[in-house]
Design a protein around this motif. Structure first.
Motif, PDB file in Angstrom:
ATOM      1  N   LEU A 216       0.826  -1.210   0.000  1.00 44.41           N
ATOM      2  CA  LEU A 216       0.000   0.000   0.000  1.00 44.41           C
ATOM      3  C   LEU A 216       0.861   1.262   0.000  1.00 44.41           C
ATOM      4  CD1 LEU A 216      -2.349  -2.000   0.615  1.00 44.41           C
ATOM      5  CD2 LEU A 216      -3.332  -0.186   2.012  1.00 44.41           C
ATOM      6  N   ARG A 217       1.998   1.208   0.674  1.00 46.14           N
ATOM      7  CA  ARG A 217       2.900   2.361   0.674  1.00 46.14           C
ATOM      8  C   ARG A 217       3.430   2.631  -0.741  1.00 46.14           C
ATOM      9  NH1 ARG A 217       5.769   0.786   4.588  1.00 46.14           N
ATOM     10  NH2 ARG A 217       7.746   0.193   3.635  1.00 46.14           N
ATOM     11  N   ALA A 218       3.688   1.565  -1.491  1.00 47.53           N
ATOM     12  CA  ALA A 218       4.151   1.723  -2.870  1.00 47.53           C
ATOM     13  C   ALA A 218       3.093   2.427  -3.715  1.00 47.53           C
ATOM     14  CB  ALA A 218       4.490   0.364  -3.468  1.00 47.53           C
ATOM     15  N   VAL A 219       1.836   2.040  -3.529  1.00 50.03           N
ATOM     16  CA  VAL A 219       0.751   2.664  -4.287  1.00 50.03           C
ATOM     17  C   VAL A 219       0.619   4.139  -3.920  1.00 50.03           C
ATOM     18  CG1 VAL A 219      -1.743   2.664  -4.686  1.00 50.03           C
ATOM     19  CG2 VAL A 219      -0.506   0.502  -4.558  1.00 50.03           C
ATOM     20  N   ARG A 220       0.763   4.439  -2.660  1.00 46.59           N
ATOM     21  CA  ARG A 220       0.550   5.815  -2.199  1.00 46.59           C
ATOM     22  C   ARG A 220       1.719   6.744  -2.506  1.00 46.59           C
ATOM     23  NH1 ARG A 220      -2.191   3.265   3.194  1.00 46.59           N
ATOM     24  NH2 ARG A 220      -4.369   3.440   2.503  1.00 46.59           N
ATOM     25  N   THR A 221       2.934   6.181  -2.548  1.00 49.34           N
ATOM     26  CA  THR A 221       4.114   7.031  -2.753  1.00 49.34           C
ATOM     27  C   THR A 221       4.683   6.956  -4.160  1.00 49.34           C
ATOM     28  OG1 THR A 221       5.687   5.305  -2.075  1.00 49.34           O
ATOM     29  CG2 THR A 221       4.749   6.699  -0.328  1.00 49.34           C
ATOM     30  N   GLY A 222       4.367   5.873  -4.881  1.00 51.80           N
ATOM     31  CA  GLY A 222       4.938   5.695  -6.206  1.00 51.80           C
ATOM     32  C   GLY A 222       6.387   5.268  -6.183  1.00 51.80           C
ATOM     33  N   SER A 223       6.879   4.860  -5.030  1.00 52.28           N
ATOM     34  CA  SER A 223       8.281   4.464  -4.900  1.00 52.28           C
ATOM     35  C   SER A 223       8.610   3.307  -5.834  1.00 52.28           C
ATOM     36  CB  SER A 223       8.562   4.044  -3.455  1.00 52.28           C
ATOM     37  OG  SER A 223       9.888   3.563  -3.321  1.00 52.28           O
ATOM     38  N   PRO A 224       9.768   3.341  -6.492  1.00 52.82           N
ATOM     39  CA  PRO A 224      10.129   2.251  -7.397  1.00 52.82           C
ATOM     40  C   PRO A 224      10.383   0.931  -6.674  1.00 52.82           C
ATOM     41  CG  PRO A 224      11.955   3.778  -7.157  1.00 52.82           C
ATOM     42  CD  PRO A 224      10.771   4.418  -6.506  1.00 52.82           C
ATOM     43  N   GLU A 225      10.845   1.026  -5.420  1.00 47.74           N
ATOM     44  CA  GLU A 225      11.212  -0.193  -4.704  1.00 47.74           C
ATOM     45  C   GLU A 225      11.095   0.035  -3.199  1.00 47.74           C
ATOM     46  OE1 GLU A 225      14.317  -2.845  -6.441  1.00 47.74           O
ATOM     47  OE2 GLU A 225      15.431  -2.208  -4.659  1.00 47.74           O
ATOM     48  N   ILE A 226      10.429  -0.872  -2.524  1.00 49.86           N
ATOM     49  CA  ILE A 226      10.256  -0.769  -1.078  1.00 49.86           C
ATOM     50  C   ILE A 226      10.721  -2.062  -0.426  1.00 49.86           C
ATOM     51  CG2 ILE A 226       8.531  -0.706   0.781  1.00 49.86           C
ATOM     52  CD1 ILE A 226       7.038   1.379  -0.804  1.00 49.86           C
ATOM     53  N   SER A 227      11.643  -1.945   0.513  1.00 53.57           N
ATOM     54  CA  SER A 227      12.139  -3.101   1.259  1.00 53.57           C
ATOM     55  C   SER A 227      11.368  -3.215   2.566  1.00 53.57           C
ATOM     56  CB  SER A 227      13.630  -2.943   1.559  1.00 53.57           C
ATOM     57  OG  SER A 227      14.373  -2.815   0.378  1.00 53.57           O
ATOM     58  N   VAL A 228      11.119  -4.455   2.975  1.00 51.90           N
ATOM     59  CA  VAL A 228      10.430  -4.703   4.248  1.00 51.90           C
ATOM     60  C   VAL A 228      11.241  -5.725   5.041  1.00 51.90           C
ATOM     61  CG1 VAL A 228       8.277  -5.383   5.349  1.00 51.90           C
ATOM     62  CG2 VAL A 228       8.216  -4.309   3.085  1.00 51.90           C
ATOM     63  N   PRO A 229      11.815  -5.329   6.207  1.00 49.82           N
ATOM     64  CA  PRO A 229      11.791  -3.993   6.803  1.00 49.82           C
ATOM     65  C   PRO A 229      12.636  -3.005   6.002  1.00 49.82           C
ATOM     66  CG  PRO A 229      13.245  -5.434   8.048  1.00 49.82           C
ATOM     67  CD  PRO A 229      12.558  -6.306   7.037  1.00 49.82           C
ATOM     68  N   ARG A 230      12.358  -1.737   6.182  1.00 50.52           N
ATOM     69  CA  ARG A 230      12.971  -0.702   5.355  1.00 50.52           C
ATOM     70  C   ARG A 230      14.497  -0.708   5.432  1.00 50.52           C
ATOM     71  NH1 ARG A 230       9.391   4.867   5.642  1.00 50.52           N
ATOM     72  NH2 ARG A 230       7.319   3.920   5.470  1.00 50.52           N
ATOM     73  N   TYR A 231      15.028  -0.845   6.653  1.00 50.85           N
ATOM     74  CA  TYR A 231      16.486  -0.731   6.831  1.00 50.85           C
ATOM     75  C   TYR A 231      17.247  -1.847   6.139  1.00 50.85           C
ATOM     76  CZ  TYR A 231      16.266  -4.546  10.240  1.00 50.85           C
ATOM     77  OH  TYR A 231      16.083  -5.766  10.841  1.00 50.85           O
ATOM     78  N   LEU A 232      16.589  -2.993   5.939  1.00 47.90           N
ATOM     79  CA  LEU A 232      17.302  -4.158   5.426  1.00 47.90           C
ATOM     80  C   LEU A 232      17.729  -3.982   3.976  1.00 47.90           C
ATOM     81  CD1 LEU A 232      18.284  -6.858   6.449  1.00 47.90           C
ATOM     82  CD2 LEU A 232      16.199  -7.908   5.567  1.00 47.90           C
ATOM     83  N   GLY A 233      16.921  -3.271   3.199  1.00 46.90           N
ATOM     84  CA  GLY A 233      17.283  -3.050   1.806  1.00 46.90           C
ATOM     85  C   GLY A 233      18.590  -2.296   1.678  1.00 46.90           C
ATOM     86  N   ALA A 234      18.722  -1.222   2.451  1.00 47.47           N
ATOM     87  CA  ALA A 234      19.955  -0.431   2.407  1.00 47.47           C
ATOM     88  C   ALA A 234      21.138  -1.250   2.898  1.00 47.47           C
ATOM     89  CB  ALA A 234      19.788   0.823   3.255  1.00 47.47           C
ATOM     90  N   ALA A 235      20.918  -2.052   3.946  1.00 44.09           N
ATOM     91  CA  ALA A 235      21.997  -2.874   4.494  1.00 44.09           C
ATOM     92  C   ALA A 235      22.441  -3.933   3.492  1.00 44.09           C
ATOM     93  CB  ALA A 235      21.535  -3.533   5.794  1.00 44.09           C
ATOM     94  N   ALA A 236      21.469  -4.556   2.822  1.00 42.14           N
ATOM     95  CA  ALA A 236      21.801  -5.599   1.847  1.00 42.14           C
ATOM     96  C   ALA A 236      22.571  -5.029   0.667  1.00 42.14           C
ATOM     97  CB  ALA A 236      20.520  -6.282   1.367  1.00 42.14           C
ATOM     98  N   LYS A 237      22.144  -3.863   0.191  1.00 44.51           N
ATOM     99  CA  LYS A 237      22.839  -3.245  -0.943  1.00 44.51           C
ATOM    100  C   LYS A 237      24.237  -2.797  -0.545  1.00 44.51           C
ATOM    101  CE  LYS A 237      18.482  -1.808  -3.021  1.00 44.51           C
ATOM    102  NZ  LYS A 237      17.530  -0.697  -3.242  1.00 44.51           N
ATOM    103  N   ALA A 238      24.373  -2.289   0.688  1.00 39.48           N
ATOM    104  CA  ALA A 238      25.695  -1.881   1.166  1.00 39.48           C
ATOM    105  C   ALA A 238      26.629  -3.077   1.267  1.00 39.48           C
ATOM    106  CB  ALA A 238      25.570  -1.199   2.528  1.00 39.48           C
ATOM    107  N   GLY A 239      26.062  -4.232   1.626  1.00 35.24           N
ATOM    108  CA  GLY A 239      26.864  -5.443   1.763  1.00 35.24           C
ATOM    109  C   GLY A 239      27.513  -5.876   0.460  1.00 35.24           C
TER     110      GLY A 239
END
Length: 280
Positions: A216-239
């Protein structure tokens, strides 16, 4: 073109693989937001039951995402049942078989790709033309964090989700400026039947409702990509920026081999039997 959020009150949302798990949680979230919801699932009886429990703005339909005719019939039936065009499609249907790559049967890998990637591609091809013609719509593809941070014992699943994420990114670029949005949601391990019997240890696990909130957050914000939980996406990409020798100890700590070495076979048997027997 700036993102224009879709007012979910009264619009039609179709969710694939939504008689249970993440899909059902997502259907419930859209229904609570005022949308009409078309539940599609290989288990037509369970889809009908789920729709009846939701209420009069929900309908249940048979859906085999590996069959284009079935997918097309599902979307047509959904629009006929609710008297309006499809505004949102959530490509959620997926399977997650576990085994070492050399031990996994080739037909299971092919089934995984048929459902997790080609089923999603079929949904995009069927839903996008009408949305583009109307200049309005949103498609959310439920991918996975393994498309950034792959795990052992899930080679076929990892591959299918890498493909699904790449598909989402490419189609988003191609539909830019049409008024139609395409987004990916990347869940961590989710407490559903897909992860049954696997002890992920320190690896974050989330509830189906958390993924639904991300959709639902993707629909409301139009974000291209949403990680759940949010912090994990950034951590995984940094890894991915660190040398492999640095990441290996961290991976061991996080049990990146959990689908191989921390599995309760009895606890996972029912799920494996269902997906091998039914294909979804």
């Amino acid at each position: 073109m700036p993102h224009t959020p879709i007012d979910l009150a009264g619009v039609l949302v179709a969710v694939t693989g939504s008689a249970r798990g993440i899909g059902l949680a997502t259907a419930k979230a859209f229904y609570a937001a005022g949308a009409h919801v078309a539940i599609g699932d290989l288990d037509a009886g369970l889809a009908a039951e789920a729709a009846a429990e939701l209420g009069e703005r929900a309908s249940g339909h048979a859906l085999d995402v590996t069959d284009r005719a079935s997918f097309s019939a599902y979307l047509e039936a959904a629009q006929a049942a609710h008297g309006g065009p499809l505004e949102v499609l959530v490509n959620n249907a997926g399977i997650m078989p576990t085994a070492a790559f050399l031990e996994q049967r080739e037909e299971i890998d092919r089934m995984t790709m048929e459902i997790n990637y080609f089923g999603m591609a079929t949904g995009l091809r069927l839903a996008l033309p009408g949305m583009i013609e109307r200049g309005r719509g949103h498609i959310i593809n439920v991918c996975s964090m393994v498309s950034v941070y792959p795990l052992q014992g899930l080679a076929g699943y990892n591959a299918s989700k890498f493909a699904a994420r790449g598909l989402t990114q490419s189609v988003r670029l191609e539909t830019a400026g049409t008024g139609v949005n395409v987004s990916a949601v990347l869940p961590s391990a989710v407490k559903t039947e897909l992860a049954s019997g696997i002890d992920f240890g320190l690896m974050p696990q989330v509830e189906p409702e958390d993924i639904a909130a991300g959709v639902l957050r993707a629909v409301r914000t139009g974000s291209p990509e949403i990680s759940v939980p949010r912090y994990l996406g950034a951590a995984a990409k940094a890894g991915t920026l660190f040398p492999e020798l640095v990441m290996r100890p961290m991976r061991r700590l996080l049990r990146d081999d959990a689908p191989l070495t921390h599995v309760d076979a009895a606890g996972r048997a029912a799920y494996h039997k269902r997906i091998v027997g039914n294909g979804e």
